[in-house]
Design a protein around this motif. Structure first.
Motif, PDB file in Angstrom:
ATOM      1  N   PHE A  21      60.546  61.219  -5.199  1.00  0.00           N
ATOM      2  CA  PHE A  21      59.942  62.336  -5.912  1.00  0.00           C
ATOM      3  C   PHE A  21      59.115  63.179  -4.954  1.00  0.00           C
ATOM      4  CE2 PHE A  21      60.390  58.776  -8.837  1.00  0.00           C
ATOM      5  CZ  PHE A  21      61.161  59.366  -9.827  1.00  0.00           C
ATOM      6  N   PRO A  22      59.150  64.513  -5.124  1.00  0.00           N
ATOM      7  CA  PRO A  22      58.388  65.399  -4.241  1.00  0.00           C
ATOM      8  C   PRO A  22      56.941  65.531  -4.693  1.00  0.00           C
ATOM      9  CG  PRO A  22      59.652  66.703  -5.780  1.00  0.00           C
ATOM     10  CD  PRO A  22      59.987  65.255  -6.060  1.00  0.00           C
ATOM     11  N   ALA A  23      56.241  64.400  -4.766  1.00  0.00           N
ATOM     12  CA  ALA A  23      54.843  64.384  -5.203  1.00  0.00           C
ATOM     13  C   ALA A  23      54.160  63.188  -4.551  1.00  0.00           C
ATOM     14  CB  ALA A  23      54.780  64.266  -6.726  1.00  0.00           C
ATOM     15  N   PRO A  24      52.832  63.260  -4.402  1.00  0.00           N
ATOM     16  CA  PRO A  24      52.123  62.121  -3.819  1.00  0.00           C
ATOM     17  C   PRO A  24      52.128  60.911  -4.758  1.00  0.00           C
ATOM     18  CG  PRO A  24      50.575  63.833  -4.504  1.00  0.00           C
ATOM     19  CD  PRO A  24      51.948  64.385  -4.698  1.00  0.00           C
ATOM     20  N   ALA A  25      51.905  59.731  -4.184  1.00  0.00           N
ATOM     21  CA  ALA A  25      51.966  58.488  -4.955  1.00  0.00           C
ATOM     22  C   ALA A  25      51.008  58.489  -6.140  1.00  0.00           C
ATOM     23  CB  ALA A  25      51.689  57.290  -4.050  1.00  0.00           C
ATOM     24  N   ASP A  26      49.804  59.036  -5.976  1.00  0.00           N
ATOM     25  CA  ASP A  26      48.859  59.014  -7.095  1.00  0.00           C
ATOM     26  C   ASP A  26      49.361  59.848  -8.270  1.00  0.00           C
ATOM     27  OD1 ASP A  26      48.366  61.401  -5.631  1.00  0.00           O
ATOM     28  OD2 ASP A  26      46.297  61.486  -6.348  1.00  0.00           O
ATOM     29  N   ARG A  27      50.113  60.882  -7.996  1.00  0.00           N
ATOM     30  CA  ARG A  27      50.684  61.699  -9.087  1.00  0.00           C
ATOM     31  C   ARG A  27      51.837  60.951  -9.756  1.00  0.00           C
ATOM     32  NH1 ARG A  27      51.347  63.394 -13.218  1.00  0.00           N
ATOM     33  NH2 ARG A  27      52.307  65.349 -13.796  1.00  0.00           N
ATOM     34  N   ASP A  34      49.701  56.851 -17.713  1.00  0.00           N
ATOM     35  CA  ASP A  34      49.319  57.694 -18.851  1.00  0.00           C
ATOM     36  C   ASP A  34      50.353  57.523 -19.961  1.00  0.00           C
ATOM     37  OD1 ASP A  34      47.965  59.954 -20.246  1.00  0.00           O
ATOM     38  OD2 ASP A  34      49.917  60.889 -19.893  1.00  0.00           O
ATOM     39  N   PRO A  35      49.953  57.038 -21.132  1.00  0.00           N
ATOM     40  CA  PRO A  35      50.949  56.768 -22.186  1.00  0.00           C
ATOM     41  C   PRO A  35      51.712  58.001 -22.651  1.00  0.00           C
ATOM     42  CG  PRO A  35      48.714  56.571 -23.061  1.00  0.00           C
ATOM     43  CD  PRO A  35      48.593  56.727 -21.577  1.00  0.00           C
ATOM     44  N   ARG A  36      51.092  59.171 -22.648  1.00  0.00           N
ATOM     45  CA  ARG A  36      51.800  60.382 -23.081  1.00  0.00           C
ATOM     46  C   ARG A  36      52.857  60.786 -22.049  1.00  0.00           C
ATOM     47  NH1 ARG A  36      48.911  58.578 -26.679  1.00  0.00           N
ATOM     48  NH2 ARG A  36      50.906  57.546 -26.867  1.00  0.00           N
ATOM     49  N   SER A  37      52.575  60.576 -20.763  1.00  0.00           N
ATOM     50  CA  SER A  37      53.589  60.838 -19.735  1.00  0.00           C
ATOM     51  C   SER A  37      54.704  59.809 -19.818  1.00  0.00           C
ATOM     52  CB  SER A  37      52.966  60.812 -18.337  1.00  0.00           C
ATOM     53  OG  SER A  37      52.065  61.881 -18.176  1.00  0.00           O
ATOM     54  N   LEU A  38      54.336  58.534 -20.003  1.00  0.00           N
ATOM     55  CA  LEU A  38      55.327  57.470 -20.108  1.00  0.00           C
ATOM     56  C   LEU A  38      56.305  57.749 -21.249  1.00  0.00           C
ATOM     57  CD1 LEU A  38      56.149  54.682 -18.932  1.00  0.00           C
ATOM     58  CD2 LEU A  38      54.697  53.659 -20.705  1.00  0.00           C
ATOM     59  N   ASP A 156      60.989  64.125 -12.686  1.00  0.00           N
ATOM     60  CA  ASP A 156      60.783  65.360 -11.910  1.00  0.00           C
ATOM     61  C   ASP A 156      60.174  66.468 -12.768  1.00  0.00           C
ATOM     62  OD1 ASP A 156      61.481  64.680  -9.324  1.00  0.00           O
ATOM     63  OD2 ASP A 156      63.571  65.267  -9.553  1.00  0.00           O
ATOM     64  N   GLY A 157      60.653  66.610 -14.003  1.00  0.00           N
ATOM     65  CA  GLY A 157      60.126  67.652 -14.887  1.00  0.00           C
ATOM     66  C   GLY A 157      58.657  67.453 -15.205  1.00  0.00           C
ATOM     67  N   ILE A 158      58.252  66.207 -15.382  1.00  0.00           N
ATOM     68  CA  ILE A 158      56.834  65.904 -15.650  1.00  0.00           C
ATOM     69  C   ILE A 158      55.992  66.219 -14.413  1.00  0.00           C
ATOM     70  CG2 ILE A 158      55.207  64.058 -16.234  1.00  0.00           C
ATOM     71  CD1 ILE A 158      57.653  62.670 -17.628  1.00  0.00           C
ATOM     72  N   LEU A 159      56.477  65.813 -13.255  1.00  0.00           N
ATOM     73  CA  LEU A 159      55.745  66.051 -12.016  1.00  0.00           C
ATOM     74  C   LEU A 159      55.624  67.539 -11.713  1.00  0.00           C
ATOM     75  CD1 LEU A 159      57.286  63.244  -9.807  1.00  0.00           C
ATOM     76  CD2 LEU A 159      55.036  63.235 -10.919  1.00  0.00           C
ATOM     77  N   ALA A 160      56.615  68.329 -12.073  1.00  0.00           N
ATOM     78  CA  ALA A 160      56.603  69.768 -11.799  1.00  0.00           C
ATOM     79  C   ALA A 160      55.504  70.483 -12.576  1.00  0.00           C
ATOM     80  CB  ALA A 160      57.966  70.380 -12.135  1.00  0.00           C
ATOM     81  N   GLU A 161      55.052  69.875 -13.658  1.00  0.00           N
ATOM     82  CA  GLU A 161      54.011  70.488 -14.471  1.00  0.00           C
ATOM     83  C   GLU A 161      52.625  70.325 -13.859  1.00  0.00           C
ATOM     84  OE1 GLU A 161      54.458  68.721 -18.288  1.00  0.00           O
ATOM     85  OE2 GLU A 161      56.471  69.560 -18.547  1.00  0.00           O
ATOM     86  N   GLY A 162      52.528  69.456 -12.856  1.00  0.00           N
ATOM     87  CA  GLY A 162      51.242  69.300 -12.160  1.00  0.00           C
ATOM     88  C   GLY A 162      50.342  68.303 -12.684  1.00  0.00           C
TER      89      GLY A 162
END
Length: 162
Positions: A21-27, A34-38, A156-162
């Motif tokens: 994924f094109p994001a840091p590990a903490d993201r 986070d249950p809503r992200s999960l 990826d879509g979740i990560l793109a939202e920041g």
């Protein structure tokens, strides 16, 4: 598609997925923590998840259900066994009944998720260990490999939202 490989190893009783994924590990960690992200990715697109209980700590319970296109519900449970934010998560996983409780506490798999910084972001390796070859084959026949590929493809879509 973020999943770059999957391997079923009957001798080791494992099913391993590697995704980048094109994001840091903490993201990336937050899609688990986070249950809503999960809920937005734990389950293939046609079987979205709803998290009913979320105790994200060692010994904590996670209860969820996925709802199919025809309204059919399939329940699941986790017991978190290890949390090393933001690099490692381990949990036992199984099927749950309509109340969220384990159908068979002995019919369990163990998942280990590791997040490692890679050149362009984070590599997530998820290893599910089965208690027997028969359990591994049953889960494979149920479509676990394709389901996990599709599920992880939503991150990826979740990560793109920041």
């Amino acid at each position: 598609m973020p999943v770059i490989s999957s391997e079923k190893n009957v001798n080791a009783l494992t099913l391993t997925f590697v995704a980048e994924f094109p994001a840091p590990a903490d993201r990336v960690w937050r899609v688990w923590a986070d249950p809503r992200s999960l809920e937005r990715w734990w389950g293939p697109p046609t079987w979205p998840a709803t998290v009913d209980r979320f105790e994200f700590e060692p010994g904590g319970d996670v209860r969820y259900h996925m709802t199919g296109p025809d309204g059919t519900k399939a329940g699941g449970w986790w017991v978190i066994t290890e949390v090393e934010e933001p690099h490692r998560l381990e949990f036992d996983d199984g099927f749950a009944d309509d109340t969220g409780e384990p159908v068979d506490p002995e019919d369990v798999t163990h998942a280990m998720v590791t997040l490692e910084e890679s050149g362009s972001g984070t590599r997530m390796t998820t290893v599910t260990t089965f208690r027997s070859a028969a359990q591994l084959e049953t889960m494979a026949e149920m479509g676990m490999e394709e389901g996990m590929r599709l599920a992880m493809g939503q991150i990826d879509g979740i990560l793109a939202e920041g």
